[in-house]
Design a protein around this motif. Structure first.
Motif, PDB file in Angstrom:
ATOM      1  N   ALA A  78       0.808  -1.085  -0.065  1.00  0.00           N
ATOM      2  CA  ALA A  78      -0.119   0.096  -0.094  1.00  0.00           C
ATOM      3  C   ALA A  78       0.752   1.315  -0.115  1.00  0.00           C
ATOM      4  O   ALA A  78       0.465   2.197  -0.707  1.00  0.00           O
ATOM      5  CB  ALA A  78      -0.991   0.013   1.171  1.00  0.00           C
ATOM      6  N   LEU A  79       2.085   1.186   0.774  1.00  0.00           N
ATOM      7  CA  LEU A  79       2.792   2.348   0.654  1.00  0.00           C
ATOM      8  C   LEU A  79       3.412   2.567  -0.653  1.00  0.00           C
ATOM      9  O   LEU A  79       3.667   3.830  -1.186  1.00  0.00           O
ATOM     10  CB  LEU A  79       3.966   2.297   1.534  1.00  0.00           C
ATOM     11  CG  LEU A  79       3.574   2.494   3.160  1.00  0.00           C
ATOM     12  CD1 LEU A  79       4.549   1.967   4.173  1.00  0.00           C
ATOM     13  CD2 LEU A  79       3.113   3.778   3.620  1.00  0.00           C
ATOM     14  N   LEU A  80       3.876   1.371  -1.354  1.00  0.00           N
ATOM     15  CA  LEU A  80       4.307   1.589  -2.574  1.00  0.00           C
ATOM     16  C   LEU A  80       3.286   1.960  -3.592  1.00  0.00           C
ATOM     17  O   LEU A  80       3.651   2.971  -4.535  1.00  0.00           O
ATOM     18  CB  LEU A  80       4.745   0.355  -3.143  1.00  0.00           C
ATOM     19  CG  LEU A  80       5.587   0.083  -4.468  1.00  0.00           C
ATOM     20  CD1 LEU A  80       6.502   1.061  -4.644  1.00  0.00           C
ATOM     21  CD2 LEU A  80       6.191  -1.594  -4.414  1.00  0.00           C
ATOM     22  N   ALA A  81       2.039   1.680  -3.243  1.00  0.00           N
ATOM     23  CA  ALA A  81       1.027   2.334  -4.252  1.00  0.00           C
ATOM     24  C   ALA A  81       0.722   3.656  -3.989  1.00  0.00           C
ATOM     25  O   ALA A  81       0.617   4.367  -4.970  1.00  0.00           O
ATOM     26  CB  ALA A  81      -0.603   1.572  -3.902  1.00  0.00           C
ATOM     27  N   ASP A  82       0.777   4.239  -2.994  1.00  0.00           N
ATOM     28  CA  ASP A  82       0.821   5.639  -2.643  1.00  0.00           C
ATOM     29  C   ASP A  82       1.941   6.472  -3.391  1.00  0.00           C
ATOM     30  O   ASP A  82       1.757   7.538  -3.932  1.00  0.00           O
ATOM     31  CB  ASP A  82       0.887   6.043  -1.235  1.00  0.00           C
ATOM     32  CG  ASP A  82      -0.683   5.852  -0.340  1.00  0.00           C
ATOM     33  OD1 ASP A  82      -1.839   6.111  -1.099  1.00  0.00           O
ATOM     34  OD2 ASP A  82      -0.579   5.454   0.711  1.00  0.00           O
ATOM     35  N   ARG A  83       3.071   5.891  -3.285  1.00  0.00           N
ATOM     36  CA  ARG A  83       4.260   6.541  -4.042  1.00  0.00           C
ATOM     37  C   ARG A  83       4.040   6.542  -5.575  1.00  0.00           C
ATOM     38  O   ARG A  83       4.208   7.495  -6.204  1.00  0.00           O
ATOM     39  CB  ARG A  83       5.548   5.583  -3.880  1.00  0.00           C
ATOM     40  CG  ARG A  83       5.969   5.940  -2.329  1.00  0.00           C
ATOM     41  CD  ARG A  83       6.706   7.246  -2.368  1.00  0.00           C
ATOM     42  NE  ARG A  83       7.632   7.310  -1.086  1.00  0.00           N
ATOM     43  CZ  ARG A  83       8.388   8.034  -0.829  1.00  0.00           C
ATOM     44  NH1 ARG A  83       8.792   9.112  -1.604  1.00  0.00           N
ATOM     45  NH2 ARG A  83       9.011   8.138   0.503  1.00  0.00           N
ATOM     46  N   LEU A  84       3.397   5.390  -6.093  1.00  0.00           N
ATOM     47  CA  LEU A  84       3.063   5.496  -7.416  1.00  0.00           C
ATOM     48  C   LEU A  84       2.240   6.173  -7.893  1.00  0.00           C
ATOM     49  O   LEU A  84       1.972   6.951  -8.959  1.00  0.00           O
ATOM     50  CB  LEU A  84       2.609   3.945  -7.759  1.00  0.00           C
ATOM     51  CG  LEU A  84       3.931   3.053  -7.797  1.00  0.00           C
ATOM     52  CD1 LEU A  84       3.491   1.547  -7.806  1.00  0.00           C
ATOM     53  CD2 LEU A  84       4.809   3.242  -9.025  1.00  0.00           C
ATOM     54  N   LEU A  85       0.803   6.441  -7.210  1.00  0.00           N
ATOM     55  CA  LEU A  85      -0.104   7.361  -7.306  1.00  0.00           C
ATOM     56  C   LEU A  85       0.416   8.653  -7.446  1.00  0.00           C
ATOM     57  O   LEU A  85      -0.131   9.558  -8.242  1.00  0.00           O
ATOM     58  CB  LEU A  85      -1.278   7.003  -6.286  1.00  0.00           C
ATOM     59  CG  LEU A  85      -2.133   5.789  -6.391  1.00  0.00           C
ATOM     60  CD1 LEU A  85      -2.920   5.762  -5.236  1.00  0.00           C
ATOM     61  CD2 LEU A  85      -2.872   5.577  -7.616  1.00  0.00           C
ATOM     62  N   ALA A  86       1.320   9.040  -6.405  1.00  0.00           N
ATOM     63  CA  ALA A  86       1.683  10.350  -6.277  1.00  0.00           C
ATOM     64  C   ALA A  86       2.382  10.859  -7.628  1.00  0.00           C
ATOM     65  O   ALA A  86       2.792  11.986  -7.832  1.00  0.00           O
ATOM     66  CB  ALA A  86       2.487  10.385  -4.902  1.00  0.00           C
ATOM     67  N   ALA A  87       3.090   9.921  -8.310  1.00  0.00           N
ATOM     68  CA  ALA A  87       4.139   9.945  -9.370  1.00  0.00           C
ATOM     69  C   ALA A  87       3.160  10.018 -10.562  1.00  0.00           C
ATOM     70  O   ALA A  87       3.871  10.129 -11.555  1.00  0.00           O
ATOM     71  CB  ALA A  87       5.220   8.872  -9.388  1.00  0.00           C
ATOM     72  N   GLY A  88       1.989   9.932 -10.493  1.00  0.00           N
ATOM     73  CA  GLY A  88       1.189  10.030 -11.772  1.00  0.00           C
ATOM     74  C   GLY A  88       0.711   8.679 -12.313  1.00  0.00           C
ATOM     75  O   GLY A  88       0.108   8.681 -13.267  1.00  0.00           O
ATOM     76  N   PHE A  89       1.081   7.657 -11.749  1.00  0.00           N
ATOM     77  CA  PHE A  89       0.470   6.138 -12.338  1.00  0.00           C
ATOM     78  C   PHE A  89      -1.063   6.283 -11.976  1.00  0.00           C
ATOM     79  O   PHE A  89      -1.432   6.533 -10.904  1.00  0.00           O
ATOM     80  CB  PHE A  89       1.258   4.959 -11.682  1.00  0.00           C
ATOM     81  CG  PHE A  89       2.608   4.970 -12.137  1.00  0.00           C
ATOM     82  CD1 PHE A  89       2.743   4.226 -13.090  1.00  0.00           C
ATOM     83  CD2 PHE A  89       3.546   5.520 -11.627  1.00  0.00           C
ATOM     84  CE1 PHE A  89       4.115   4.023 -13.864  1.00  0.00           C
ATOM     85  CE2 PHE A  89       4.897   5.426 -11.844  1.00  0.00           C
ATOM     86  CZ  PHE A  89       5.250   4.644 -13.098  1.00  0.00           C
TER      87      PHE A  89
END
Length: 309
Positions: A279-290
């Motif tokens: 989930a933390l990795l998902a948050d990073r990816l969402l913040a990066a525009g994925f």
């Protein structure tokens, strides 16, 4: 150990939702030969609480299929899976060990990590400030005692894979287990994946291609993806400063999210809770525009495709 760990970020509700029903294909938890943040039974209960499907128990030193079966019995509904890593403690490239693990239901076979030639040669490449892997101290202790395992070579002088590895691939294919590439070099990984595909291995994960001892370029990653392999994007690799987040994002975009799989590689006492990793990795990816769909593909669709029976 969790009580003494530093404060860490908390996943958002959206990220939790996006990784629900995913497998974490790479965790390091107790019991182990080094201190870990959490034990396997407690982690299974936490996975149930956050709605994740299961996880793969990785050890650099011992088979974990028996442990996994016990945990599944204690925590029904969470698919805890065993694995084997082909380091010196199990005889290296040992098809007998792979056969026994396959009969016990092990799901993943990692090629050598701490004992492969590439990792032995790469110990000094950590970026400034990045913590050394926990296994490094154990490897040093073994060396001081004069019982360090011989270096494991996976390719011959001509660049082809050694006969022992061909025998290992035959067993992996027979049991339809997942091949993970361990800590091999880029050249070794290409040779191994090409040979494994030709030997009938259907499920292949390229272990943390951004890690300091791998550092695979985009062209190599694209070649491996074309062979059907999934590129593993581990949370800990950028979180601990071994590589930048931007480089990980760049690689995912260049190779394609459909060819990536998310894992945590968590369990160290100083890192975030294991059940928070995806989930933390998902948050990073969402913040990066994925997009949410891309994150779901990497976390859920691809983990279930490669791990589930």
């Amino acid at each position: 150990m969790a009580d003494s760990a530093p404060a860490h970020p908390t996943p958002t509700a959206l990220a939790r939702e996006l990784v629900a029903t995913a497998y974490d294909t790479h965790v390091h938890v107790a019991p182990d030969v080094m201190k870990r943040r959490i034990d396997d039974v407690t982690l299974a209960r936490r996975f149930a609480e956050v709605g994740m499907a299961g996880f793969v128990l990785k050890s650099h030193y011992v088979p974990t299929a028996e442990r996994a079966e016990v945990v599944r019995g204690v925590v029904p509904g969470v698919d805890v899976l065993g694995a084997l890593t082909l380091n010196g403690s199990v005889g290296g490239l040992n098809p007998v060990a792979v056969e026994i693990a396959g009969r016990q239901g092990a799901r993943v076979v990692w090629l050598p990590t701490v004992d492969c030639a590439n990792e032995r040669a790469s110990r000094a490449t950590l970026p400034p400030g990045a913590p050394a892997p926990m296994w490094a101290a154990l490897q040093d202790e073994l060396a001081e005692q004069g019982i360090v395992a011989p270096t494991i070579e996976v390719v011959d002088e001509d660049g082809g894979i050694v006969p022992e590895l061909r025998a290992v691939f035959a067993v992996i294919a027979k049991h339809d287990m997942v091949l993970a590439t361990g800590h091999l070099s880029g050249t070794e990984i290409v040779a191994a994946v090409d040979a494994a595909s030709g030997a009938g291995v259907r499920r292949i994960i390229v272990t943390h291609p951004e890690f300091t001892s791998q550092q695979l370029d985009v062209a190599t990653q694209r070649h491996l993806a074309a062979r059907g392999a999934l590129l593993e994007r581990c949370f800990t690799t950028p979180y601990t400063g071994k590589v930048s987040w931007d480089l990980v994002f760049e690689h995912i975009r260049a190779v394609g999210p459909e060819h990536s799989i998310l894992s945590s590689d968590l369990g160290q006492p100083f890192n975030p809770p294991v059940e928070d990793g995806l989930a933390l990795l998902a948050d990073r990816l969402l913040a990066a525009g994925f997009t949410a769909d891309e994150v779901h593909t990497m976390a859920v669709t691809n983990s279930r495709k490669v791990i589930a029976p």
